[in-house]
Design an enzyme around this catalytic site. Structure first.
Site, mmCIF file in Angstrom:
data_model
loop_
_atom_site.group_PDB
_atom_site.id
_atom_site.type_symbol
_atom_site.label_atom_id
_atom_site.label_comp_id
_atom_site.label_asym_id
_atom_site.label_seq_id
_atom_site.Cartn_x
_atom_site.Cartn_y
_atom_site.Cartn_z
ATOM 1 N N GLY A 1 0.811 -1.216 0.000
ATOM 2 C CA GLY A 1 0.000 0.000 0.000
ATOM 3 C C GLY A 1 0.841 1.260 0.000
ATOM 4 C CB CYS A 2 3.748 2.276 2.018
ATOM 5 S SG CYS A 2 2.886 2.107 3.597
ATOM 6 C CB THR A 3 5.001 0.328 -2.922
ATOM 7 O OG1 THR A 3 5.982 -0.133 -1.975
ATOM 8 C CG2 THR A 3 5.618 0.411 -4.306
ATOM 9 N N GLY B 1 3.177 6.045 -2.672
ATOM 10 C CA GLY B 1 4.366 6.772 -3.105
ATOM 11 C C GLY B 1 4.478 6.856 -4.617
#
Length: 175
Positions: A71-73, A76
């Site tokens: 999710g963070c990828t 970003g």
């Protein structure tokens, strides 16, 4: 009687949908002072948020739980891919998580992020922005748009794939 039951049912469905969907991004009215905190970016450089606010028309400060997770990828990469359009509107992007400088550096290099990632291992930036923490101490996924040193938009449940799109909409509303 049928109208009353239908109205109650509709309101119940609406309330349930808002709980399921979670909190919505909102224009902050009135805007409030953004935290003038310091943090360390992925290169080890000290970043003074007050200087960012002073030197840029807008600053998008986004928080994510952990570098290099799915999710963070996506979040970003959404901002990386939308960076040129956001920059045209005067937006500087800064990401923050409780990761180490080394983890932030590896994350930024792996996905060629053109913006700073703050390594907030001690949680000072997370706390200053009053970002909710998960039970494991990681930041929740949130985003703040700062204009003239004031928070003008807050997304308490920031998107992953649509983060740049949501930020662009917020910038348009904040002009």
């Amino acid at each position: 009687m049928k109208k009353s039951i239908a109205a109650v049912f509709s309101l119940t469905l609406l309330a349930a949908a808002s709980v399921i969907a979670g909190p919505k991004a909102v224009k902050v009215d009135p805007p409030y002072a953004a935290p003038a905190i310091e943090g360390t970016d992925q290169t080890g450089k000290v970043v003074k948020f007050a200087d960012l606010y002073k030197d840029n028309k807008f600053v998008l400060v986004y928080f994510y739980p952990k570098a290099d997770t799915p999710g963070c990828t996506k979040q970003g990469c959404s901002l990386r891919d939308g960076n040129a359009e956001l920059a045209k509107k005067g937006v500087k992007i800064v990401g923050v998580s409780a990761d180490t400088v080394e983890a932030q550096k590896a994350f930024a290099e792996k996905y060629t992020f053109p913006f700073q990632l703050i390594a907030d291992k001690d949680g000072k930036v997370i706390d200053a922005f009053k970002v909710a923490k998960r039970p494991n101490g990681m930041a929740s996924r949130e985003a703040f748009l700062v204009k003239d040193g004031k928070v003008v938009w807050h997304d308490p449940a920031a998107a992953t794939e649509k983060q740049a799109e949501d930020a662009l909409k917020a910038v348009e509303e904040a002009k």
